[in-house]
Design an enzyme around this catalytic site. Sequence first.
Site, short mmCIF file in Angstrom:
data_model
loop_
_atom_site.label_atom_id
_atom_site.label_comp_id
_atom_site.label_asym_id
_atom_site.label_seq_id
_atom_site.Cartn_x
_atom_site.Cartn_y
_atom_site.Cartn_z
N LYS A 206 -10.49 -1.03 -25.73
CA LYS A 206 -11.75 -1.57 -25.24
C LYS A 206 -12.12 -2.81 -26.05
O LYS A 206 -12.47 -3.83 -25.51
CB LYS A 206 -12.85 -0.51 -25.35
CG LYS A 206 -14.20 -0.95 -24.89
CD LYS A 206 -15.21 0.18 -24.91
CE LYS A 206 -16.58 -0.33 -24.49
NZ LYS A 206 -17.61 0.73 -24.49
N GLU A 212 -5.08 0.53 -35.45
CA GLU A 212 -3.87 1.26 -35.08
C GLU A 212 -3.21 0.61 -33.86
O GLU A 212 -2.00 0.39 -33.81
CB GLU A 212 -4.19 2.72 -34.75
CG GLU A 212 -4.67 3.55 -35.92
CD GLU A 212 -6.18 3.59 -36.03
OE1 GLU A 212 -6.86 2.66 -35.53
OE2 GLU A 212 -6.71 4.55 -36.63
N GLY A 267 -15.59 4.59 -24.65
CA GLY A 267 -14.15 4.82 -24.79
C GLY A 267 -13.74 6.20 -24.34
O GLY A 267 -12.81 6.36 -23.55
N ARG A 268 -14.49 7.23 -24.77
CA ARG A 268 -14.09 8.60 -24.44
C ARG A 268 -14.44 8.98 -22.99
O ARG A 268 -14.21 10.10 -22.57
CB ARG A 268 -14.71 9.58 -25.43
CG ARG A 268 -16.20 9.43 -25.60
CD ARG A 268 -16.69 10.20 -26.81
NE ARG A 268 -18.11 9.95 -27.09
CZ ARG A 268 -18.55 8.92 -27.81
NH1 ARG A 268 -17.67 8.05 -28.32
NH2 ARG A 268 -19.85 8.73 -28.03
N GLU A 353 -17.09 13.57 -30.61
CA GLU A 353 -17.48 12.18 -30.88
C GLU A 353 -18.80 11.86 -30.18
O GLU A 353 -19.52 10.94 -30.57
CB GLU A 353 -16.39 11.20 -30.44
CG GLU A 353 -16.58 9.79 -31.00
CD GLU A 353 -15.35 8.91 -30.84
OE1 GLU A 353 -15.22 8.25 -29.77
OE2 GLU A 353 -14.53 8.86 -31.77
N HIS A 384 -0.92 34.63 -29.04
CA HIS A 384 0.01 34.93 -30.14
C HIS A 384 -0.25 34.04 -31.34
O HIS A 384 0.57 33.93 -32.25
CB HIS A 384 1.45 34.75 -29.64
CG HIS A 384 1.77 35.61 -28.46
ND1 HIS A 384 2.27 36.88 -28.58
CD2 HIS A 384 1.58 35.40 -27.14
CE1 HIS A 384 2.41 37.42 -27.37
NE2 HIS A 384 2.00 36.53 -26.48
N LYS A 512 -13.07 3.59 -41.62
CA LYS A 512 -12.26 2.39 -41.32
C LYS A 512 -12.51 1.32 -42.39
O LYS A 512 -11.58 0.67 -42.88
CB LYS A 512 -12.65 1.81 -39.96
CG LYS A 512 -12.20 2.60 -38.75
CD LYS A 512 -12.64 1.85 -37.48
CE LYS A 512 -12.38 2.63 -36.22
NZ LYS A 512 -12.90 1.93 -35.02
O1 F6P Z 1 -12.76 6.72 -32.39
C1 F6P Z 1 -13.51 5.55 -32.41
C2 F6P Z 1 -13.22 4.75 -31.17
O2 F6P Z 1 -14.07 3.65 -31.10
C3 F6P Z 1 -13.33 5.59 -29.89
O3 F6P Z 1 -14.64 5.74 -29.45
C4 F6P Z 1 -12.45 4.79 -28.98
O4 F6P Z 1 -12.08 5.53 -27.83
C5 F6P Z 1 -11.28 4.48 -29.90
O5 F6P Z 1 -11.88 4.28 -31.19
C6 F6P Z 1 -10.44 3.29 -29.49
O6 F6P Z 1 -11.26 2.16 -29.35
P1 F6P Z 1 -10.66 0.90 -28.54
O7 F6P Z 1 -10.42 1.37 -27.13
O8 F6P Z 1 -11.71 -0.14 -28.64
O9 F6P Z 1 -9.36 0.51 -29.20
#
Ligand code: F6P
Length: 549
Positions: A206, A212, A267-268, A353, A384, A512
């Site tokens: 987003k 990452e 995002g979620r 979240e 199990h 972060k």
């Molecule tokens: O976990 C933090 C967060 O901002 C989430 O809300 C989001 O889904 C994820 O990191 C990835 O964010 P982006 O889509 O901006 O890379």
Amino acid sequence: MPNLTELASWKALQAHFDQIKDVRMRDLFAQDQGRFNKFSTQMDDILLDFSKNRINDETFGLLCDLAREVDVEVWRDRMFSGEQINISEFRPVLHTALRNRSNTPVYVDGEDVMPKINRVLAQIRYFTERVRGGHLRGYSGHLITDIINIGIGGSDLGPQVVCDSMKPFAQRGMNVHFVSNIDPTHLTEVLKFVVPESTLFIVSSKTFTTQETMMNAQSARKWFVETTGNEKAVSRHFVAVTTNKSAASEFGILDENMFEFWDWVGGRYSLWSAIGLPIALYLGMDRFEELLEGAHAMDMHFRSAPIEKNMPVILAMLGIWYNNFFDAQSHAVMAYNQYLRRLPAYLQQLDMESNGKTINRQGKRVDYLTGPVIWGETGSNAQHAFFQLLHQGTKPVPADFLVPARSKNPLGEQHSVLLANFFAQTRALMNGKTEDEARAELEAAGLPEDVVDDVLPHKVFEGNKPTNSIMFESLEPRTLGALLALYEHKVFVQGVVWDINSFDQWGVEYGKQLASDIQQELASRENTTRYDDSTNNLINYCMLLKFSD
Ligand code: F6P
């Protein structure tokens, strides 16, 4: 809104709790043959049986009163209408507009956003049909056979749970992979199984700034250029899903390969947006639209069903009952369906979240529990792994059990055995086994009296463990869309009750920031004294071990 614990319905629930907390569900079933009809509801083929809960008519009435007293329906309508209910980011919350199959206008800052939502859906359809149809190929003419989605959190978990769950609908010869972890192993282990000429990378972010994702995308780009020797071809093998078009352009993504979405999609909550591109590539656009239709059907149910029959409201209020009155610290989800193995991971981000918050909408610290810990595993595996604790542990764990009546892979009698376990476990958790019942079994097994006396306490099951049973005909795109929307709205309703903003996530920022500072410390390869004694010694031991870059 007055403080939650000052509300009349909350106080009534508190008083009621003292009366009902020791009532046994097996007695409630014995007293009321019509309990299932009273405590169940349905939306399309999705049946929610919530009769195996520690409630009676009065409980259920009071929980519905609480939902009304906190204006759940008013807040619901505010969300759907695009009000800025995400108060700390000054944004609307409109993932529901993404699947608004009625196409009735939805306004953001005076603009009907449906045209641009439909434009992106058309762009996704056009692109995915060309890739799947072999018209859009790799730079050397190879068919695209492998999709690698690079994203994390909501840019990973949503598309992943859908692709995992919808494998039976996938086009042969089209493989989808998800890379999210900054751990280089994640990307490395995926790249071992693909060739660059037939691989399409989707950089899903987003913000297009998540460390990452950006590092994995750069590493993937480097791998591609090094293995093909063709930098120009990057633009044919990398597309981007983002709200940040300028950053995507800087990465080298062509405009026509950018799929946009908007900041009023959390995002979620974003799998319904262009973040769902891997879904459409893997399953086809028709299936993706069926997924949207299922979610839209649940939206309509949520907007129209009376509270007493409203599936998301019922799940939410039962969760409040255990979280805030029985002091249950977690909620488990067991899908008796192997395709839904990633559902708990998806629900963890969605729920934790959203509602892992301590500050309410007035900026004050809450004086009650908010979001539960969400966890789970597929059935029957979970039986199990941790069902011992569920049956005979000291911790209350309310749980959802989900199951399709029909399997996508009938094999002998295995699905009916799965179903039998589904029915048996929720019954056993509710009913328990009394001392008399356990003794009778041990005696019937011919055990000597003294052994019976020794073993007996270990064979008793308290029962009275609450579960919700969610059953549906089979796991179709529409069904999955409705189920995921069901949980989105459950989380929303609980956030309204707890008077918290379910749509920001400032809590992920602090770690972060620290990581970025410590990363530079590590790069010096020098021992440090800058942090606390634990962190300093851990870093310095890592130095000693000559850590990997
Ligand atoms: O976990 C933090 C967060 O901002 C989430 O809300 C989001 O889904 C994820 O990191 C990835 O964010 P982006 O889509 O901006 O890379």
